[in-house]
Write a protein that holds these residues in place. Structure first.
Motif, PDB file in Angstrom:
ATOM      1  N   HIS A 160      13.698  19.445  -1.946  1.00 58.58           N
ATOM      2  CA  HIS A 160      14.310  20.732  -1.602  1.00 58.58           C
ATOM      3  C   HIS A 160      13.275  21.739  -1.085  1.00 58.58           C
ATOM      4  CE1 HIS A 160      18.080  19.482  -3.484  1.00 58.58           C
ATOM      5  NE2 HIS A 160      17.361  19.016  -4.476  1.00 58.58           N
ATOM      6  N   SER A 161      12.094  21.273  -0.717  1.00 57.09           N
ATOM      7  CA  SER A 161      11.037  22.178  -0.260  1.00 57.09           C
ATOM      8  C   SER A 161      11.198  22.461   1.231  1.00 57.09           C
ATOM      9  CB  SER A 161       9.659  21.557  -0.523  1.00 57.09           C
ATOM     10  OG  SER A 161       9.437  21.402  -1.901  1.00 57.09           O
ATOM     11  N   HIS A 162      11.074  23.742   1.588  1.00 55.07           N
ATOM     12  CA  HIS A 162      11.265  24.150   2.976  1.00 55.07           C
ATOM     13  C   HIS A 162      10.278  25.248   3.373  1.00 55.07           C
ATOM     14  CE1 HIS A 162      15.245  22.391   2.095  1.00 55.07           C
ATOM     15  NE2 HIS A 162      15.303  22.136   3.386  1.00 55.07           N
ATOM     16  N   LEU A 163      10.151  25.408   4.658  1.00 58.25           N
ATOM     17  CA  LEU A 163       9.530  26.588   5.248  1.00 58.25           C
ATOM     18  C   LEU A 163      10.647  27.348   5.943  1.00 58.25           C
ATOM     19  CD1 LEU A 163       6.998  28.237   6.063  1.00 58.25           C
ATOM     20  CD2 LEU A 163       6.828  26.751   8.085  1.00 58.25           C
ATOM     21  N   LEU A 164      10.781  28.649   5.628  1.00 60.05           N
ATOM     22  CA  LEU A 164      11.907  29.439   6.114  1.00 60.05           C
ATOM     23  C   LEU A 164      11.444  30.698   6.846  1.00 60.05           C
ATOM     24  CD1 LEU A 164      13.978  29.554   2.780  1.00 60.05           C
ATOM     25  CD2 LEU A 164      14.169  27.825   4.586  1.00 60.05           C
ATOM     26  N   LYS A 165      12.233  31.102   7.811  1.00 60.94           N
ATOM     27  CA  LYS A 165      12.150  32.441   8.382  1.00 60.94           C
ATOM     28  C   LYS A 165      13.468  33.111   8.063  1.00 60.94           C
ATOM     29  CE  LYS A 165      11.516  35.019  12.710  1.00 60.94           C
ATOM     30  NZ  LYS A 165      11.297  34.909  14.189  1.00 60.94           N
ATOM     31  N   THR A 166      13.414  34.293   7.451  1.00 61.96           N
ATOM     32  CA  THR A 166      14.616  34.919   6.895  1.00 61.96           C
ATOM     33  C   THR A 166      14.738  36.366   7.347  1.00 61.96           C
ATOM     34  OG1 THR A 166      14.356  33.527   4.926  1.00 61.96           O
ATOM     35  CG2 THR A 166      15.836  35.389   4.739  1.00 61.96           C
ATOM     36  N   ASP A 168      -1.263  33.681  13.904  1.00 59.16           N
ATOM     37  CA  ASP A 168      -0.052  33.002  14.355  1.00 59.16           C
ATOM     38  C   ASP A 168       0.037  31.548  13.904  1.00 59.16           C
ATOM     39  OD1 ASP A 168       0.777  35.327  15.553  1.00 59.16           O
ATOM     40  OD2 ASP A 168       0.284  34.720  17.587  1.00 59.16           O
ATOM     41  N   THR A 169      -0.685  31.202  12.859  1.00 63.99           N
ATOM     42  CA  THR A 169      -0.591  29.878  12.251  1.00 63.99           C
ATOM     43  C   THR A 169      -0.111  30.034  10.817  1.00 63.99           C
ATOM     44  OG1 THR A 169      -2.376  28.978  13.613  1.00 63.99           O
ATOM     45  CG2 THR A 169      -1.849  27.787  11.593  1.00 63.99           C
ATOM     46  N   ILE A 170       0.915  29.255  10.457  1.00 66.76           N
ATOM     47  CA  ILE A 170       1.439  29.270   9.089  1.00 66.76           C
ATOM     48  C   ILE A 170       0.778  28.157   8.297  1.00 66.76           C
ATOM     49  CG2 ILE A 170       3.491  29.148   7.636  1.00 66.76           C
ATOM     50  CD1 ILE A 170       5.165  29.798  10.143  1.00 66.76           C
ATOM     51  N   THR A 179       2.772  25.979  13.856  1.00 69.03           N
ATOM     52  CA  THR A 179       2.822  27.058  14.828  1.00 69.03           C
ATOM     53  C   THR A 179       3.869  28.072  14.360  1.00 69.03           C
ATOM     54  OG1 THR A 179       4.471  25.860  16.131  1.00 69.03           O
ATOM     55  CG2 THR A 179       2.149  25.588  16.761  1.00 69.03           C
ATOM     56  N   LEU A 180       3.597  29.337  14.592  1.00 68.19           N
ATOM     57  CA  LEU A 180       4.496  30.389  14.136  1.00 68.19           C
ATOM     58  C   LEU A 180       5.830  30.366  14.882  1.00 68.19           C
ATOM     59  CD1 LEU A 180       4.786  33.012  12.377  1.00 68.19           C
ATOM     60  CD2 LEU A 180       3.957  34.258  14.377  1.00 68.19           C
ATOM     61  N   LYS A 181       5.771  30.120  16.183  1.00 72.53           N
ATOM     62  CA  LYS A 181       6.954  30.239  17.025  1.00 72.53           C
ATOM     63  C   LYS A 181       8.024  29.207  16.707  1.00 72.53           C
ATOM     64  CE  LYS A 181       8.374  30.355  21.881  1.00 72.53           C
ATOM     65  NZ  LYS A 181       7.928  30.273  23.302  1.00 72.53           N
ATOM     66  N   PHE A 210       7.586  26.421  14.251  1.00 71.44           N
ATOM     67  CA  PHE A 210       7.388  25.664  13.007  1.00 71.44           C
ATOM     68  C   PHE A 210       6.953  24.226  13.290  1.00 71.44           C
ATOM     69  CE2 PHE A 210      10.281  28.174   9.836  1.00 71.44           C
ATOM     70  CZ  PHE A 210       9.547  29.320  10.108  1.00 71.44           C
ATOM     71  N   LYS A 211       6.246  24.023  14.380  1.00 64.84           N
ATOM     72  CA  LYS A 211       5.732  22.691  14.694  1.00 64.84           C
ATOM     73  C   LYS A 211       4.484  22.424  13.868  1.00 64.84           C
ATOM     74  CE  LYS A 211       3.911  19.843  18.467  1.00 64.84           C
ATOM     75  NZ  LYS A 211       3.539  19.813  19.911  1.00 64.84           N
ATOM     76  N   LYS A 212       4.481  21.311  13.134  1.00 67.35           N
ATOM     77  CA  LYS A 212       3.318  20.963  12.320  1.00 67.35           C
ATOM     78  C   LYS A 212       2.184  20.488  13.232  1.00 67.35           C
ATOM     79  CE  LYS A 212       4.232  18.626   8.645  1.00 67.35           C
ATOM     80  NZ  LYS A 212       4.557  17.448   7.788  1.00 67.35           N
ATOM     81  N   VAL A 213       1.036  21.148  13.127  1.00 63.94           N
ATOM     82  CA  VAL A 213      -0.070  20.833  14.040  1.00 63.94           C
ATOM     83  C   VAL A 213      -1.288  20.247  13.332  1.00 63.94           C
ATOM     84  CG1 VAL A 213       0.586  22.441  15.862  1.00 63.94           C
ATOM     85  CG2 VAL A 213      -0.789  23.265  13.938  1.00 63.94           C
ATOM     86  N   LYS A 214      -1.413  20.486  12.018  1.00 59.89           N
ATOM     87  CA  LYS A 214      -2.565  19.971  11.285  1.00 59.89           C
ATOM     88  C   LYS A 214      -2.190  19.703   9.838  1.00 59.89           C
ATOM     89  CE  LYS A 214      -6.405  22.142  13.838  1.00 59.89           C
ATOM     90  NZ  LYS A 214      -7.581  23.069  13.735  1.00 59.89           N
ATOM     91  N   GLU A 215      -2.960  18.827   9.217  1.00 61.58           N
ATOM     92  CA  GLU A 215      -2.892  18.606   7.780  1.00 61.58           C
ATOM     93  C   GLU A 215      -4.314  18.634   7.230  1.00 61.58           C
ATOM     94  OE1 GLU A 215      -0.747  15.230   6.398  1.00 61.58           O
ATOM     95  OE2 GLU A 215       0.955  15.548   7.771  1.00 61.58           O
ATOM     96  N   PHE A 216      -4.490  19.289   6.091  1.00 64.52           N
ATOM     97  CA  PHE A 216      -5.789  19.361   5.433  1.00 64.52           C
ATOM     98  C   PHE A 216      -5.657  18.839   4.003  1.00 64.52           C
ATOM     99  CE2 PHE A 216      -5.528  22.945   8.417  1.00 64.52           C
ATOM    100  CZ  PHE A 216      -6.679  22.753   9.187  1.00 64.52           C
TER     101      PHE A 216
END
Length: 271
Positions: A79-85, A112-114, A128-130, A132-138
């Protein structure tokens, strides 16, 4: 986030006493010594300016206002999400799920990176902020609880008394700061927000938001949310602990909420 078991608090307390030594040599980082002064934190009052709806399905782990928009990271496996509200209506404008194997944690936004933490998986996602495209993993060497930024580094909590400073481009650990209250190690540092030169932290399983002086690591103020937490539980017994602090640097507005809370509050803090 963190399961509600009695032993969890004991583990967190033990971790608070040991994590400094365990991570002192990680990546060449240095652990700051606890502040020697013993000054009790000042009690900070607050007033509620506005109340907005909040989705009670959101197990809130991170809360951010960026360029006037509200972003939220939620937890629980599956149930984990990233949201813009939308702040005023509580309507979800954009949503992306995490894989069910990840328990989402705190979020922050820099350039501009989440950035979104995960709990026990020790993985950090960058989007990416615009779109929500995943661009990296650390990868990190601790659990992920809360995250914020001072405009330069990313500051991460892991439920202990430590705050970890990471390079946002590489996620290399820069240093570790020990947080103290009245000369003793703090504990259960959770969701984080950086406001006008001070670090603010929810204290998990407690009604407090802690105001921390970053240079010394000393807790200089405490905001007691007992009244607002009681109000929330009276309205919705399923509501969980306070967790969520967001600061709009343009309007200087501060917002707080909690896990599965039915409301988001705009608050004004006292001196």
């Amino acid at each position: 986030m963190k399961k509600i078991f009695f032993f969890t608090t004991i583990v967190a307390l033990f971790s608070a006493c040991t994590n400094g030594d365990q991570n002192a040599g990680d990546g060449g980082s240095k652990t700051a010594d606890p502040a020697p002064q013993r000054n009790s934190p000042k009690s900070i009052s607050y007033s509620i300016l506005n109340t907005y709806p909040h989705d009670t399905s959101s197990f809130t782990q991170g809360l951010v206002v960026y360029n006037g928009d509200l972003y939220e990271g939620t937890g629980e496996y599956g149930h984990s999400h990233l949201l813009k509200t939308d702040i005023t209506t509580g309507k979800i404008l954009k949503k992306t799920p995490l894989d069910a194997k990840y328990f989402g944690e705190g979020i922050t936004i820099l350039h501009d990176t989440i950035y979104q933490l995960t709990w026990q998986e020790k993985v950090v996602f960058a989007y990416t902020l615009k779109d929500f495209k995943k661009v990296k993993e650390f990868s990190i060497n601790t659990q992920g609880w809360g995250i914020t930024t001072d405009g330069k580094d990313l500051l991460v909590s892991d439920g202990s008394s430590n705050i970890y400073y990471y390079n946002p481009s590489t996620f290399q650990l820069q240093r570790t700061q020990t947080i103290t209250e009245n000369g003793s190690l703090s504990f259960n540092l959770n969701e984080l927000e950086y406001i006008d030169g001070f670090l603010y932290a929810n204290q998990w399983q407690a009604p407090y938001i802690l105001k921390i002086e970053p240079g010394s690591g000393s807790i200089v103020g405490k905001i007691d949310l007992t009244n607002i937490w009681n109000r929330v539980k009276a309205n919705d017994p399923a509501a969980d602990v306070p967790n969520g602090i967001a600061f709009d640097s343009t309007t200087k507005k501060i917002y707080i909420t909690g896990k599965r809370w039915p409301e988001l509050y705009e608050v004004q803090l006292g001196e």
